[in-house]
Write a protein that holds these residues in place. Structure first.
Motif, short mmCIF file in Angstrom:
data_model
loop_
_atom_site.label_atom_id
_atom_site.label_comp_id
_atom_site.label_asym_id
_atom_site.label_seq_id
_atom_site.Cartn_x
_atom_site.Cartn_y
_atom_site.Cartn_z
N GLN B 71 6.12 -28.50 -26.57
CA GLN B 71 5.69 -29.12 -27.83
C GLN B 71 6.37 -30.48 -27.98
N LEU B 72 5.55 -31.45 -28.27
CA LEU B 72 6.00 -32.85 -28.25
C LEU B 72 5.76 -33.51 -29.60
N VAL B 73 6.74 -34.25 -30.05
CA VAL B 73 6.59 -35.06 -31.27
C VAL B 73 6.53 -36.52 -30.85
N MET B 74 5.55 -37.23 -31.37
CA MET B 74 5.45 -38.65 -31.03
C MET B 74 6.33 -39.44 -31.99
N GLY B 75 7.40 -40.00 -31.47
CA GLY B 75 8.29 -40.82 -32.29
C GLY B 75 7.81 -42.25 -32.32
N GLU B 76 8.70 -43.12 -32.74
CA GLU B 76 8.32 -44.52 -32.88
C GLU B 76 8.39 -45.25 -31.54
N ILE B 77 7.33 -45.97 -31.24
CA ILE B 77 7.33 -46.82 -30.04
C ILE B 77 7.08 -48.25 -30.53
N VAL B 78 8.09 -49.07 -30.38
CA VAL B 78 8.08 -50.41 -30.98
C VAL B 78 7.51 -51.43 -30.01
N ASN B 79 6.57 -52.22 -30.51
CA ASN B 79 6.06 -53.34 -29.72
C ASN B 79 6.88 -54.57 -30.09
N ASP B 80 7.84 -54.91 -29.25
CA ASP B 80 8.74 -56.03 -29.53
C ASP B 80 8.34 -57.27 -28.73
N THR B 81 7.05 -57.42 -28.49
CA THR B 81 6.55 -58.58 -27.75
C THR B 81 5.77 -59.49 -28.69
N PHE B 85 -0.93 -55.92 -29.99
CA PHE B 85 -1.82 -54.83 -29.56
C PHE B 85 -1.30 -53.53 -30.13
N ASP B 86 -2.16 -52.56 -30.21
CA ASP B 86 -1.80 -51.27 -30.76
C ASP B 86 -1.12 -50.42 -29.67
N VAL B 87 0.07 -49.95 -29.96
CA VAL B 87 0.81 -49.13 -29.00
C VAL B 87 0.04 -47.82 -28.71
N GLY B 88 -0.77 -47.41 -29.67
CA GLY B 88 -1.60 -46.21 -29.51
C GLY B 88 -2.54 -46.29 -28.31
#
Lengths: 154, 196
Positions: B71-81, B85-88
């Protein structure tokens, strides 16, 4: 007669000079072309790896086949379970090569397993050098693969 | 006068078909697509998600979970560029592969800001109606977090950008990082192009 001999001699000298010039030009050109970003490779393995498998290639682009050669194909099972393939690609040409490749994995029945892992990837290989392209199967069911290779037009 | 017009118009007429390119369909992520120097392209996103999935499968880290499938929880993935674009675009492709192949189940009802708030409310209501001990809330094994960064350099007119996608999987029981992966993409040039 003397004149003819002279002429012949002159012709022969001219031929020799021309041949020498051609050879020198060719060698210079070869050094110049090969010298641009080419690499020398040293490796210790002289026989195929234990995991090396036979592969079949269908050639549609002869130039690509001449310059980019798949030297060895190895298949192993990873720690996580799915298969891993590694292919040594050599660039036998005089220029830096950019190519894209894509692996499609198939199950034991020969059906392609659709996955987000099968995407086009781009890589480069310098003249005289080699690179290893690798891929991991999307699931444990994958038993074989197909590789498509496209060379850049630039 | 007529000859002069022909002389002027002929090169334009010959060049016109070369200059314009009709719209056509290409495979998503195909090497025939547009490549930009200063932006993350679709090819880059697909390569990043593929690299991440390959590493997850190769290490077998998801198989070590208590729950089957993990079981996986999607945490924050930051686009620091500087590329918008959508990280999704990356994470949903990864989720599709992991969930549909049965390697993992994504918990969308976890935390204070759940992905599916409605489902979380229904779950809490059911739990309340059945009593505290029955039907436990999802008990995730891992959380996925990450960051996308860039390093830009230039020499004269030539620009070079390296986009780095990095993801980390944390075991929610131990709080330890159990998997991490970096996928780099370096692009060099001074103008955008069609095809690799």
């Amino acid at each position: 007669m003397i004149c003819t001999t002279n002429v012949t001699t002159t012709k022969s000298s001219a031929h020799r000079a021309l041949r020498a010039t051609t050879v020198a030009t060719f060698i210079t050109a070869a050094i110049a072309v090969a010298g641009c970003g080419s690499v020398n490779t040293t490796y210790t393995r002289t026989t195929p790896a234990d995991s090396a498998v036979a592969a079949q290639t269908r050639v549609n682009d002869l130039f690509q086949q001449i310059f980019l050669t798949a030297k060895e194909v190895r298949m192993n099972r990873t720690k996580g379970g799915p298969m891993e393939v590694q292919i040594d690609v050599e660039n036998n040409g005089f220029a830096y090569k950019t190519f894209s490749y894509r692996f499609d994995w198939v199950d034991t029945a020969g059906n392609v397993i659709p996955s987000q892992l099968s995407v086009w990837k781009v890589t480069n290989v310098p003249s005289g050098g080699s690179t290893v392209i690798r891929a991991i199967a999307p699931s444990d069911d994958a038993s074989d693969f197909r590789l498509q290779l496209r060379q850049s037009e630039s | 006068m007529r000859i002069r017009s022909v002389i002027v118009l002929l090169p334009i007429a010959l060049l016109a078909p070369v200059a314009c390119e009709r719209a056509r369909y290409v495979d998503t992520g195909s090497p025939e697509g547009v490549i930009t120097v200063g932006n993350v392209d679709m090819q880059d996103i697909l390569k990043a998600s593929s690299g991440m999935l390959e590493s997850l499968a190769e290490t077998g880290v998801l198989k070590t979970a208590k729950n089957k499938p993990a079981q996986l929880v999607m945490g924050e993935i930051v686009n620091d560029t500087s590329s918008r674009f959508d990280v999704g675009e990356m994470t949903y492709r990864m989720r599709e592969q992991l969930v549909n192949s049965g390697q993992a189940a994504v918990v969308t009802t976890f935390g204070n800001t759940p992905e599916d708030k409605q489902a979380q409310e229904v779950l809490r209501r059911e739990k309340f109606l059945k009593g505290e001990t029955s039907e436990p809330l999802p008990d995730p094994d891992f959380s996925l977090t990450g960051k996308i960064t860039q390093v830009k350099r230039s020499a004269g007119d030539t620009k070079q950008v390296t986009y780095t996608f990095r993801l980390t999987l944390t075991n929610l029981r131990s709080g330890l990082e159990v998997w991490t992966k970096t996928v780099d993409m370096t692009k060099l040039g001074n103008k955008n192009a069609v095809g690799f």
